[in-house]
Scaffold this active site. Structure first.
Site, PDB file in Angstrom:
ATOM      1  N   HIS A   1       0.724  -1.246  -0.003  1.00 20.26           N
ATOM      2  CA  HIS A   1      -0.039  -0.105   0.210  1.00 20.26           C
ATOM      3  C   HIS A   1       0.798   1.327   0.109  1.00 20.26           C
ATOM      4  CE1 HIS A   1      -3.108  -2.827   1.414  1.00 20.26           C
ATOM      5  NE2 HIS A   1      -3.729  -2.104   0.461  1.00 20.26           N
TER       6      HIS A   1
ATOM      7  N   CYS B   1       5.609  19.915 -11.742  1.00 14.84           N
ATOM      8  CA  CYS B   1       4.442  20.569 -12.729  1.00 14.84           C
ATOM      9  C   CYS B   1       3.216  21.291 -11.908  1.00 14.84           C
ATOM     10  CB  CYS B   1       4.078  19.249 -12.977  1.00 14.84           C
ATOM     11  SG  CYS B   1       3.070  18.255 -11.970  1.00 14.84           S
TER      12      CYS B   1
ATOM     13  N   GLY C   1      -0.514  -7.996  10.738  1.00 13.04           N
ATOM     14  CA  GLY C   1      -1.248  -6.722  10.980  1.00 13.04           C
ATOM     15  C   GLY C   1      -2.072  -6.283  10.024  1.00 13.04           C
TER      16      GLY C   1
ATOM     17  N   SER D   1      -6.105  -6.838   8.765  1.00 15.23           N
ATOM     18  CA  SER D   1      -7.694  -7.534   8.813  1.00 15.23           C
ATOM     19  C   SER D   1      -8.041  -7.889   7.467  1.00 15.23           C
ATOM     20  CB  SER D   1      -8.685  -6.259   9.177  1.00 15.23           C
ATOM     21  OG  SER D   1      -8.773  -5.333   7.987  1.00 15.23           O
TER      22      SER D   1
ATOM     23  N   GLY E   1      -6.921  -8.821  15.910  1.00 16.38           N
ATOM     24  CA  GLY E   1      -8.311  -9.216  15.806  1.00 16.38           C
ATOM     25  C   GLY E   1      -8.692 -10.115  14.684  1.00 16.38           C
TER      26      GLY E   1
END
Length: 167
Positions: A2, A64, A101, A103, A129
């Site tokens: 990500h 730019c 780490g 979900s 979780g």
């Protein structure tokens, strides 16, 4: 997968620059804000409640004039295809998938669990979780990531120690 918070990317020309140099440009354009402090959130954001931002200046891309943003995939954006392809290629050469780490509530990460299972690879997770892939894991450690990764690194280092050595 990500992205990276330590760099920013222009949304127009895609030029990358270090986040630290952009931080310097932000301070130069907004010197009066230097005294403000807010705790950093895990996603790199910070909350300043009750502050008027109407005079805050956002420096443009030096190449730019476009808008700069952290070089991360935000909700609603797609992970760049070359990055997905590289990760899938890496998975083909792997013996195991370790999820740390996450979900896995969005498909961008879940796709790799599904691909690993389709290849017959074990899938191990470290997460506090529930995840969207709990039924797909070969093994899941329900706990904080940092101590679990430290213990795993120590165990792997000990497993690689030559016979007769002390680790």
């Amino acid at each position: 997968l990500h992205g990276r918070l330590d760099q920013v990317v222009c949304m127009d020309c895609r030029q990358l620059q270090p986040r630290s140099s952009y931080q310097d440009a932000l301070l130069q354009a907004n010197g009066g804000w230097r005294h403000r402090h807010a705790p950093a959130a895990p996603d790199g954001d910070a909350d300043l409640h009750g502050v008027d931002f109407s005079t805050f200046q956002v420096p443009p891309c030096p190449r730019c004039g476009g808008i700069l943003k952290p070089d991360v995939v935000f909700y609603g954006e797609n992970v760049p295809r070359p990055r997905v392809d590289a990760a899938l290629q890496g998975l083909l050469a792997s013996q195991l998938l370790l999820v740390v780490g996450s979900s896995l509530m969005v498909y961008s990460g879940l796709r790799f669990v599904r691909a690993a299972r389709a290849q017959g690879l074990p899938v191990v997770a470290i997460n506090l979780g529930a995840t969207r892939a709990d039924g797909d894991f070969t093994l899941k450690h329900a706990g904080p990531c940092a101590p679990a990764l430290e213990a795993l690194a120590q165990a792997l280092a000990g497993a690689r120690a030559p016979a007769g050595s002390v680790s």
